[in-house]
Design an enzyme around this catalytic site. Structure first.
Site, PDB file in Angstrom:
ATOM      1  N   SER A  69       0.857  -1.102  -0.077  1.00  7.49           N
ATOM      2  CA  SER A  69      -0.168   0.053  -0.160  1.00  7.49           C
ATOM      3  C   SER A  69       0.824   1.144   0.136  1.00  7.49           C
ATOM      4  O   SER A  69       1.932   1.192   0.424  1.00  7.49           O
ATOM      5  CB  SER A  69      -0.963   0.199   1.365  1.00  7.49           C
ATOM      6  N   TYR A 126      -1.238  -0.323  10.691  1.00  6.67           N
ATOM      7  CA  TYR A 126      -1.414  -0.733   9.084  1.00  6.67           C
ATOM      8  C   TYR A 126      -0.227  -0.003   8.181  1.00  6.67           C
ATOM      9  O   TYR A 126       0.284  -0.840   7.618  1.00  6.67           O
ATOM     10  CB  TYR A 126      -2.915  -0.128   8.476  1.00  6.67           C
TER      11      TYR A 126
END
Length: 252
Positions: free
Chosen positions: A132, A146
């Site tokens: 990501s 995250y």
């Protein structure tokens, strides 16, 4: 190498979003795809559509992963499954930390150590890790844990290239920005609200765009390794600079 050199693929997080789109794309290219997720009913429907092999497995279950890895020789491994949470390190819980590490990082490491040695012995294979932009950039509103797990995926992908030096096993990291998936709805607990807030007014990436990126990397000639691909919506940029003003004494 390319699709003609590969026969099997394992895709995690396959019941929806990027994972399901990837199962469809790789199946269309002629691979026998093992679709891994917890939702058995969705996997069953995906199997009826694509001919994939449904594997209803919780990827935090190490014994289940080990059994799956022994079930066949995998030529392509797509580590796609992931979770996120709201908030940041200032208000996160121990349960959130453990859950994100278990799914986003620990499961990827275990699947890699279980499957990739066989690829190296056969001198054939491709690992695709979905990270990501959160693993490369810091930005407001991101969940700290995250971000950290996706940074770990980036580091893993780079080190794997070193570990596999001298073999024909390829490693690709694909780092997407905003993709229209159910993840945002799960974060808010309301799919309709997530669509309104994050997607209705934006031309976001679609899961098929990331599946296309994966197919490009996997289908490339043997001489070519797509090591890293950052995929963003045309209208989205990353970076920026925030500078808080100095505190001023209250006016009298």
């Amino acid at each position: 190498m390319g699709f003609s050199d590969y026969r099997t693929a394992l895709v995690t997080g396959a019941s929806s979003g990027i994972g399901a789109a990837t199962v469809r794309r790789l199946s269309a290219e002629g691979l026998q795809v093992y679709a891994v997720a917890r939702d058995a009913s969705r996997l069953s429907a995906l199997s009826a559509e694509t001919g994939c092999r449904p594997c209803a497995v919780d990827i935090s279950d190490l014994d289940a992963l080990a059994a799956l890895a022994k079930s066949t020789e995998f030529d392509v491994l797509v580590n796609n499954a992931g979770q996120s949470r709201r908030g940041n390190i200032l208000d996160t819980t121990a349960e959130d930390v453990d859950a994100l590490i278990d799914v986003n990082l620990r499961a990827v490491l275990h699947l890699t150590r279980l499957i990739v040695p066989g690829m190296a012995r056969r001198d054939r294979g491709h690992i695709v890790n979905i990270s990501s932009i959160a693993g490369h950039y810091a930005f407001a509103g991101g969940n700290t844990v995250y971000h950290a797990t996706k940074a770990g995926i980036h580091s893993l992908s780079q080190q794997l290239r070193v570990d596999l030096y001298g073999t024909r096993v390829r490693v690709t990291e694909i780092s997407p920005a905003r993709v229209e998936t159910e993840v945002f709805g799960r974060l808010l607990g309301d799919l309709a609200e997530a669509k309104r807030r994050f997607f209705d007014d934006y031309d976001s990436l679609q899961p098929e765009d990331i599946a296309y990126s994966i197919a490009f990397a996997v289908g490339s000639p043997a001489r070519m390794n797509v090591a890293f691909m950052e995929v963003l919506p045309t209208q989205q940029v990353v970076g920026g600079l925030n500078f808080a003003q100095k505190s001023r004494p209250p006016a009298e």
